[in-house]
Design a protein around this motif. Structure first.
Motif, PDB file in Angstrom:
ATOM      1  N   HIS A 271       0.863  -1.183   0.000  1.00 15.29           N
ATOM      2  CA  HIS A 271       0.000   0.000   0.000  1.00 15.29           C
ATOM      3  C   HIS A 271       0.895   1.227   0.000  1.00 15.29           C
ATOM      4  O   HIS A 271       2.023   1.188   0.512  1.00 15.29           O
ATOM      5  CB  HIS A 271      -0.917  -0.026   1.230  1.00 15.29           C
ATOM      6  N   GLU A 272       0.404   2.328  -0.554  1.00 10.19           N
ATOM      7  CA  GLU A 272       1.230   3.531  -0.644  1.00 10.19           C
ATOM      8  C   GLU A 272       1.549   4.126   0.717  1.00 10.19           C
ATOM      9  O   GLU A 272       2.476   4.937   0.842  1.00 10.19           O
ATOM     10  CB  GLU A 272       0.537   4.576  -1.515  1.00 10.19           C
ATOM     11  N   ASN A 273       0.812   3.749   1.746  1.00  8.60           N
ATOM     12  CA  ASN A 273       1.078   4.268   3.094  1.00  8.60           C
ATOM     13  C   ASN A 273       1.619   3.205   4.043  1.00  8.60           C
ATOM     14  O   ASN A 273       1.589   3.365   5.261  1.00  8.60           O
ATOM     15  CB  ASN A 273      -0.185   4.898   3.685  1.00  8.60           C
ATOM     16  N   ILE A 274       2.106   2.097   3.463  1.00  9.85           N
ATOM     17  CA  ILE A 274       2.837   1.067   4.200  1.00  9.85           C
ATOM     18  C   ILE A 274       4.247   1.024   3.604  1.00  9.85           C
ATOM     19  O   ILE A 274       4.409   1.043   2.381  1.00  9.85           O
ATOM     20  CB  ILE A 274       2.169  -0.319   4.085  1.00  9.85           C
ATOM     21  N   LEU A 275       5.249   0.990   4.451  1.00  9.26           N
ATOM     22  CA  LEU A 275       6.633   0.982   3.963  1.00  9.26           C
ATOM     23  C   LEU A 275       6.830  -0.138   2.960  1.00  9.26           C
ATOM     24  O   LEU A 275       6.504  -1.302   3.227  1.00  9.26           O
ATOM     25  CB  LEU A 275       7.603   0.818   5.145  1.00  9.26           C
ATOM     26  N   LEU A 328      -2.990   2.821   8.433  1.00 12.62           N
ATOM     27  CA  LEU A 328      -3.461   2.031   9.571  1.00 12.62           C
ATOM     28  C   LEU A 328      -4.780   1.337   9.255  1.00 12.62           C
ATOM     29  O   LEU A 328      -4.997   0.180   9.628  1.00 12.62           O
ATOM     30  CB  LEU A 328      -3.614   2.930  10.801  1.00 12.62           C
ATOM     31  N   ALA A 329      -5.656   2.029   8.540  1.00 14.08           N
ATOM     32  CA  ALA A 329      -6.938   1.421   8.150  1.00 14.08           C
ATOM     33  C   ALA A 329      -6.709   0.236   7.217  1.00 14.08           C
ATOM     34  O   ALA A 329      -7.410  -0.784   7.305  1.00 14.08           O
ATOM     35  CB  ALA A 329      -7.820   2.469   7.485  1.00 14.08           C
ATOM     36  N   HIS A 330      -5.719   0.370   6.337  1.00 14.31           N
ATOM     37  CA  HIS A 330      -5.411  -0.744   5.436  1.00 14.31           C
ATOM     38  C   HIS A 330      -4.868  -1.936   6.217  1.00 14.31           C
ATOM     39  O   HIS A 330      -5.216  -3.091   5.913  1.00 14.31           O
ATOM     40  CB  HIS A 330      -4.401  -0.302   4.378  1.00 14.31           C
ATOM     41  N   LEU A 331      -4.040  -1.675   7.205  1.00 15.20           N
ATOM     42  CA  LEU A 331      -3.528  -2.760   8.038  1.00 15.20           C
ATOM     43  C   LEU A 331      -4.667  -3.469   8.766  1.00 15.20           C
ATOM     44  O   LEU A 331      -4.752  -4.700   8.767  1.00 15.20           O
ATOM     45  CB  LEU A 331      -2.543  -2.213   9.070  1.00 15.20           C
ATOM     46  N   HIS A 332      -5.547  -2.687   9.372  1.00 12.56           N
ATOM     47  CA  HIS A 332      -6.617  -3.250  10.197  1.00 12.56           C
ATOM     48  C   HIS A 332      -7.700  -3.949   9.376  1.00 12.56           C
ATOM     49  O   HIS A 332      -8.461  -4.756   9.927  1.00 12.56           O
ATOM     50  CB  HIS A 332      -7.266  -2.144  11.031  1.00 12.56           C
ATOM     51  N   MET A 333      -7.772  -3.645   8.098  1.00  9.28           N
ATOM     52  CA  MET A 333      -8.864  -4.185   7.280  1.00  9.28           C
ATOM     53  C   MET A 333      -8.499  -5.569   6.753  1.00  9.28           C
ATOM     54  O   MET A 333      -7.367  -5.814   6.325  1.00  9.28           O
ATOM     55  CB  MET A 333      -9.117  -3.234   6.097  1.00  9.28           C
ATOM     56  N   ASP A 334      -9.480  -6.478   6.797  1.00 14.58           N
ATOM     57  CA  ASP A 334      -9.278  -7.781   6.178  1.00 14.58           C
ATOM     58  C   ASP A 334      -9.953  -7.779   4.808  1.00 14.58           C
ATOM     59  O   ASP A 334     -11.058  -7.258   4.639  1.00 14.58           O
ATOM     60  CB  ASP A 334      -9.840  -8.909   7.057  1.00 14.58           C
ATOM     61  N   ILE A 335      -9.255  -8.347   3.823  1.00 16.48           N
ATOM     62  CA  ILE A 335      -9.768  -8.424   2.453  1.00 16.48           C
ATOM     63  C   ILE A 335     -10.155  -9.871   2.199  1.00 16.48           C
ATOM     64  O   ILE A 335      -9.300 -10.765   2.210  1.00 16.48           O
ATOM     65  CB  ILE A 335      -8.720  -7.938   1.436  1.00 16.48           C
ATOM     66  N   VAL A 336     -11.431 -10.114   1.971  1.00 15.71           N
ATOM     67  CA  VAL A 336     -11.941 -11.474   1.780  1.00 15.71           C
ATOM     68  C   VAL A 336     -11.761 -11.873   0.326  1.00 15.71           C
ATOM     69  O   VAL A 336     -12.011 -11.092  -0.588  1.00 15.71           O
ATOM     70  CB  VAL A 336     -13.427 -11.567   2.186  1.00 15.71           C
ATOM     71  N   ILE A 344      -4.453  -6.977  10.218  1.00 20.36           N
ATOM     72  CA  ILE A 344      -3.162  -6.916  10.911  1.00 20.36           C
ATOM     73  C   ILE A 344      -3.172  -5.744  11.890  1.00 20.36           C
ATOM     74  O   ILE A 344      -3.639  -4.654  11.560  1.00 20.36           O
ATOM     75  CB  ILE A 344      -1.996  -6.749   9.907  1.00 20.36           C
ATOM     76  N   ALA A 345      -2.663  -5.970  13.080  1.00 19.72           N
ATOM     77  CA  ALA A 345      -2.495  -4.895  14.069  1.00 19.72           C
ATOM     78  C   ALA A 345      -1.000  -4.653  14.259  1.00 19.72           C
ATOM     79  O   ALA A 345      -0.217  -5.602  14.323  1.00 19.72           O
ATOM     80  CB  ALA A 345      -3.150  -5.280  15.390  1.00 19.72           C
TER      81      ALA A 345
END
Length: 516
Positions: A271-275, A328-336, A344-345
């Motif tokens: 993701h563009e906001n994840i390293l 952070l929202a992308h980390l916390h979200m699960d993609i089915v 992920i937390a």
């Protein structure tokens, strides 16, 4: 007894000798003056190149410096040509000597006729000459062999030069052949790491193939050190002219290295906001094994470094806050889905684990303590490491150990609490008269607080970072302060979710632009 053409060998010899005797007697009776032979010697017995003999006429040949020379002579009957092992009868010719170099015959001047010349030439071509001929041949053979070797070497050199030219067009290859062919065939030398990731992952977001990761890691040159921590060091490295960040773990942090590499390669995590993760590899430096984690390099460094040396305006505050909330929202979200992403937390969210990009948006890094949610079993995948999060940023329920670690939602709520403290750090550096940088609870606990220090302030006294009065007069800072207060509620269930924070910050951004 040996049989040859239905005639015994003894009979053959008897007939040959009989014919020879008849021939000799006939020559004695018929030629009163003897057999006339051609000779080319200077002997007195050879006047006018002619002589007579009661034996044989014979001729010989030799090779001198590659030139064939002929000699013509006569012999008495009892000499060389009469040995039975050296002479035999041949139809059409009286006698031919098999002794090398000699031709013998019984007709007048027969040693200089065309037949003798032809037979002598045949002797030369079949190498029935003096040993000098063989020696000459053996002198020529090494030269021929040398020329052949030179020819083969020239052909190999030409082939290699042609092949090297093609390799240079494709670009230099990595150190490991099996891996390199995979890397170089798919990605030309001009490709950037981003291009390689897009081409290789095919949108899965799970990272580069392991062979490509190792190929990249083996080609990186470390330039200078940019940070240190309890895990090890962070270096700036170079790969094909491109900067990368190399996080080198100490050998005792192998579990953390493995866990972080594993989390970064989670499907759909990119993701563009994840390293941006590039590669992980273990390298032997001759003394010990280094554990490398290679990621995108951001020259602005961490958010902590950025805020320590620089101030920000309202737009930058919203941009940074929104980008962190989005990550952070992308980390916390699960993609089915078949290739879905688990929730992920982070568990260690702080300004030192957030990096600032060149466009002043942020990315979340350092996922070594992250946990994943297994939806199928409703369980939490907790890393087997002794590391804990940063005490200063720990949520109240983590400090007093009241959090249910078997459920996943409490981990997400703990991240939200930490994010509220990061918002406070950024807001202090914003405005017309920004405050100097200070970490959360700087006025309540020592620089390196213990768990007891933080538990006393956060859990027992229920204190939170101070909100300056000047923030209330600023629309953006007032809105940000409201969000951060909803992030650090004592009751975890009352806190905002990462997705709700993202939407709220996006609305602040929109309202601010409308006003402007």
């Amino acid at each position: 007894m040996v049989v040859f053409n239905n005639v015994t060998m003894d009979t053959f010899h008897r007939r040959k000798w009989l014919l020879l005797l008849i021939t000799i007697v006939w020559r004695k009776l018929d030629l009163v003056n003897g057999l006339k032979c051609y000779c080319n010697s200077d002997s007195p017995s050879c006047p006018n190149s002619t002589c007579e003999t009661d034996g044989f006429c014979y001729a010989s040949t030799t090779l001198e410096n590659g030139i064939q020379k002929y000699s013509y002579h006569y012999r008495v009957l009892a000499l060389r040509c009469m040995n039975t092992s050296q002479a035999f009868y041949r139809e059409g010719y009286p006698i031919i000597c098999t002794q090398p170099r000699y031709y013998c015959c019984f007709k007048d001047y027969c040693n200089s006729d065309e037949i003798s010349q032809e037979i002598l030439d045949t002797m030369v071509h079949t190498s029935i000459l003096e040993p000098g001929t063989s020696a000459t041949a053996w002198q020529v053979v090494p030269w021929l062999m040398g020329l052949m070797v030179l020819g083969v070497c020239a052909a190999i050199s030409f082939w290699w030069a042609k092949r090297s030219g093609k390799v240079k067009e494709r670009g230099s290859r990595p150190l490991y052949p099996a891996e390199e062919s995979l890397c170089e065939t798919r990605h030309p030398i001009t490709a950037t790491i981003r291009d390689m990731i897009e081409l290789t992952t095919s949108g899965s977001g799970s990272g580069l193939p392991l062979l490509v990761q190792r190929s990249i890691a083996r080609q990186i040159q470390l330039v200078d050190i940019i940070g240190k921590g309890r895990f090890g060091e962070v270096w700036r490295g170079r790969w094909r002219g491109e900067n990368v960040a190399v996080k080198i773990f100490s050998s005792r942090e192998e579990c953390s290295w493995f866990r972080e590499a594993e989390i970064y390669q989670t499907v759909m995590l990119r993701h563009e906001n994840i390293l941006g993760f590039i590669a992980a590899d273990n390298k032997d430096n001759g003394t010990w094994t280094q554990l490398w984690l290679i990621t995108d390099y951001h020259e602005n460094g961490s958010l902590f470094d950025f805020l320590t040396s620089r101030t920000i305006d309202s737009n930058t505050l919203i941009k940074m806050s929104l980008s962190i909330a989005t990550g952070l929202a992308h980390l916390h979200m699960d993609i089915v889905g078949t290739k879905g992403k688990p929730a992920i937390a982070h568990r260690d969210l702080k300004s030192k684990n957030i990096l600032v990009k060149s466009n002043l948006t942020c990315v979340i890094g350092d996922l070594g303590l992250a946990v994943r949610h297994n939806v199928a079993s409703d369980s939490v995948d907790v890393p087997s490491t002794n590391r804990v999060g940063t005490k200063r940023y720990m949520a109240p329920e983590v400090l007093d150990e009241s959090m249910d670690s078997r459920q996943f939602d409490p981990y997400k709520r703990s991240d939200v609490y930490s994010f509220g403290l990061v918002l406070w750090e950024m807001a202090r550096r914003c405005g017309v008269m920004p405050d100097e940088y200070q970490p959360p609870y700087y006025d309540c606990v020592p620089p390196d607080p213990s768990l007891d220090d933080m538990r006393r302030v956060v859990c027992l006294e229920k204190r939170r970072p101070n909100v300056p009065n000047r923030w209330h007069s600023d629309i953006v800072l007032s809105a940000i302060s409201k969000v951060m207060k909803e992030c650090w509620y004592q009751n975890p269930a009352a806190r905002l979710t990462a997705l709700r924070i993202k939407k709220t910050l996006a609305n602040i951004d929109t309202a601010d632009h409308i006003k402007l």
